[in-house]
Design a protein around this motif. Structure first.
Motif, PDB file in Angstrom:
ATOM      1  N   HIS A 133     -15.252  -6.405 -21.872  1.00  0.00           N
ATOM      2  CA  HIS A 133     -15.144  -7.145 -20.854  1.00  0.00           C
ATOM      3  C   HIS A 133     -16.328  -7.540 -19.920  1.00  0.00           C
ATOM      4  CE1 HIS A 133     -15.639  -3.196 -19.149  1.00  0.00           C
ATOM      5  NE2 HIS A 133     -16.084  -3.572 -18.039  1.00  0.00           N
TER       6      HIS A 133
ATOM      7  N   LYS B 283     -14.520 -16.541 -21.472  1.00  0.00           N
ATOM      8  CA  LYS B 283     -13.782 -15.965 -22.413  1.00  0.00           C
ATOM      9  C   LYS B 283     -13.903 -16.871 -23.661  1.00  0.00           C
ATOM     10  CE  LYS B 283      -9.177 -14.075 -22.927  1.00  0.00           C
ATOM     11  NZ  LYS B 283      -9.057 -13.958 -24.591  1.00  0.00           N
TER      12      LYS B 283
ATOM     13  N   SER C 193     -13.370 -19.951  -9.753  1.00  0.00           N
ATOM     14  CA  SER C 193     -13.449 -18.725 -10.282  1.00  0.00           C
ATOM     15  C   SER C 193     -12.344 -18.730 -11.505  1.00  0.00           C
ATOM     16  CB  SER C 193     -13.010 -17.577  -9.584  1.00  0.00           C
ATOM     17  OG  SER C 193     -13.925 -17.890  -8.325  1.00  0.00           O
ATOM     18  N   THR C 194     -11.315 -19.396 -11.446  1.00  0.00           N
ATOM     19  CA  THR C 194     -10.466 -19.477 -12.593  1.00  0.00           C
ATOM     20  C   THR C 194     -11.124 -20.143 -13.843  1.00  0.00           C
ATOM     21  OG1 THR C 194      -8.532 -19.118 -11.088  1.00  0.00           O
ATOM     22  CG2 THR C 194      -8.168 -20.078 -13.393  1.00  0.00           C
TER      23      THR C 194
ATOM     24  N   GLN D 167     -13.602 -17.792 -15.563  1.00  0.00           N
ATOM     25  CA  GLN D 167     -13.003 -16.999 -16.360  1.00  0.00           C
ATOM     26  C   GLN D 167     -12.533 -17.465 -17.458  1.00  0.00           C
ATOM     27  OE1 GLN D 167      -9.771 -15.858 -13.486  1.00  0.00           O
ATOM     28  NE2 GLN D 167     -10.567 -13.629 -13.353  1.00  0.00           N
ATOM     29  N   ASP D 168     -11.918 -18.661 -17.747  1.00  0.00           N
ATOM     30  CA  ASP D 168     -11.318 -19.329 -19.112  1.00  0.00           C
ATOM     31  C   ASP D 168     -12.356 -19.685 -19.959  1.00  0.00           C
ATOM     32  OD1 ASP D 168      -8.734 -19.028 -17.982  1.00  0.00           O
ATOM     33  OD2 ASP D 168      -8.488 -21.136 -17.110  1.00  0.00           O
TER      34      ASP D 168
ATOM     35  N   GLU E  39     -11.289  -9.128 -20.331  1.00  0.00           N
ATOM     36  CA  GLU E  39     -11.148  -9.454 -18.940  1.00  0.00           C
ATOM     37  C   GLU E  39     -12.339  -9.970 -18.641  1.00  0.00           C
ATOM     38  OE1 GLU E  39     -11.148  -5.678 -16.448  1.00  0.00           O
ATOM     39  OE2 GLU E  39      -9.243  -5.351 -16.835  1.00  0.00           O
ATOM     40  N   VAL E  40     -12.341 -11.144 -17.755  1.00  0.00           N
ATOM     41  CA  VAL E  40     -13.494 -11.648 -17.002  1.00  0.00           C
ATOM     42  C   VAL E  40     -13.429 -11.523 -15.575  1.00  0.00           C
ATOM     43  CG1 VAL E  40     -15.188 -13.657 -16.855  1.00  0.00           C
ATOM     44  CG2 VAL E  40     -13.961 -13.375 -18.933  1.00  0.00           C
ATOM     45  N   ASN E  41     -14.056 -10.691 -15.066  1.00  0.00           N
ATOM     46  CA  ASN E  41     -14.258 -10.141 -13.594  1.00  0.00           C
ATOM     47  C   ASN E  41     -15.208 -11.006 -12.730  1.00  0.00           C
ATOM     48  OD1 ASN E  41     -12.065  -8.210 -13.960  1.00  0.00           O
ATOM     49  ND2 ASN E  41     -13.638  -6.845 -14.792  1.00  0.00           N
ATOM     50  N   VAL E  42     -14.766 -12.101 -11.995  1.00  0.00           N
ATOM     51  CA  VAL E  42     -15.519 -12.925 -11.232  1.00  0.00           C
ATOM     52  C   VAL E  42     -15.747 -12.241  -9.910  1.00  0.00           C
ATOM     53  CG1 VAL E  42     -16.122 -15.072 -10.377  1.00  0.00           C
ATOM     54  CG2 VAL E  42     -14.934 -14.913 -12.618  1.00  0.00           C
TER      55      VAL E  42
ATOM     56  N   ASP F 259     -18.439  -8.553 -16.405  1.00  0.00           N
ATOM     57  CA  ASP F 259     -18.389  -8.979 -14.811  1.00  0.00           C
ATOM     58  C   ASP F 259     -19.457  -9.863 -14.192  1.00  0.00           C
ATOM     59  OD1 ASP F 259     -16.475  -6.802 -13.364  1.00  0.00           O
ATOM     60  OD2 ASP F 259     -17.491  -5.601 -14.859  1.00  0.00           O
TER      61      ASP F 259
END
Length: 127
Positions: free
Chosen positions: A69, A94, A86-87, A90-91, A107-110, A71
């Motif tokens: 994952h 990943k 942010s979405t 994440q996409d 997980e990609v936590n922004v 952060d």
């Protein structure tokens, strides 16, 4: 020297990818998303920070076996939709890491830690 590595055993030896490399892929990919503030090449880091409010940009990856994952701590450009940007981050992060390394990113936590305001945005911000 990097302490933390993802190690892939193959019949021809080991492939080692440092966590720092995964973090760098994540950060470089995030900067390509429209709305993510990035340091300007023609200015030093202190100029950039003074033009951004609370801007802390970094990435941390934790990889175990073939999963991991990330952060991300980024600044968003003033006026952009924070959730949408942010979405997209994440996409794209990943997808980039998985394509470049074959490591599954769970997980990609922004973490949005800053707001970058350009000259036009500074005028709006003062209103």
């Amino acid at each position: 020297m990097h302490d933390k590595y993802f190690i892939d055993e193959s019949s021809e030896g080991q492939i080692k990818i440092a966590d720092d490399i995964i973090s760098r892929i994540a950060l470089e990919t995030a900067f390509k998303v429209d709305g993510v503030a990035s340091a300007r090449k023609d200015k030093g880091i202190f100029s950039y920070i003074s033009e951004s409010y609370g801007a802390a940009k970094t990435a941390k990856a934790k990889i175990d076996e073939l999963r991991g994952h990330v952060d991300l701590y980024i600044a968003i450009d003033y006026g952009k939709n924070i959730i949408d940007v942010s979405t997209q981050v994440q996409d794209q992060v990943k997808e980039a890491i998985e394509n470049m390394t074959d490591i599954e990113i769970t997980e990609v936590n922004v973490h949005v830690t800053g707001l970058s305001i350009d000259a036009r945005g500074k005028e709006e911000f003062k209103k």
